[in-house]
Design an enzyme around this catalytic site. Sequence first.
Site: not given
Length: 211
Positions: A83, A192, A194
Site C-alpha cells: 500500500c 493489501h 493480507e
Amino acid sequence: MAKKKVVVLDYGSGNVRSAVRALEAAGAEVELTADAKAILDADGLVVPGVGAYASVMEQLAKTGALRWIGRRIAGGKPVLGICVGHQVFFEQGVEHGVETEGIGEWPGVVERLQAEVIPHMGWNTVRPPENSKLFAGIENERFYFVHSYAVQKWEFDVTQPAMTPPQVTWSTHGTDFVAAVENGPLSAVQFHPEKSGDAGAKLLRNWLETL
C-alpha cells in the site's frame, strides 16, 4: 525446511497485525520490529503503510528505517512494500498540494486517482506481465485495494544494456495505475495481500519462495 525469517517493519504505521498474521499463515517466522540488526539479518523485510504519504515518509525517517531499507536493497536482500509502503519507493508523492520526496527507487509521482469514486475501495483485477513471480498461478485473481492515490505513469529508462527492467503490474480504477512492481530484491504492491483472501495468501507464499 526451516521457516523464512521475515521482519514486518514497525515504524508506527497502523493495522500491521493483519500483515503479521497473514505472513505467519503463509509459512514465515515473523517479527514486528524496527531493530536495525533484525531488519538487516532477516530473510525478508515487509514495509507496510497506511495513511498519508508524507506521514509515512516522516516516520520512516524518524525511526532510521530509511537507512536500513536502503542497505538491504543495495545488498540484494528482499524487501516487499504494501500500500503506502509501495508508494514511498517512487520519487514523489503529491497529496492535497503537498509534495513529498520519496525513497526514489523508481521514477514516478503518486497522485490522486482520476476516478468518479474515490477512494478506490474493494476488489479489482490486475494485469501482471508474463513470468511474474509474485503473481504465478494467480494472474486472473482479484485483490483488495483501499487507496485514493497511485502512480499513473511509468517512465523507467534502462541506463545499461545488461540491466533488466522492472516488471510492472497494472490495474484500472477510472484510469490505469501501477498495482505492483517487481525489481530484483525489491517488490511492492498497491493492494493489501493480507486482506485478499486465498489470492493474497498465494502471493505472499510466492514472495516467500523467492527469499
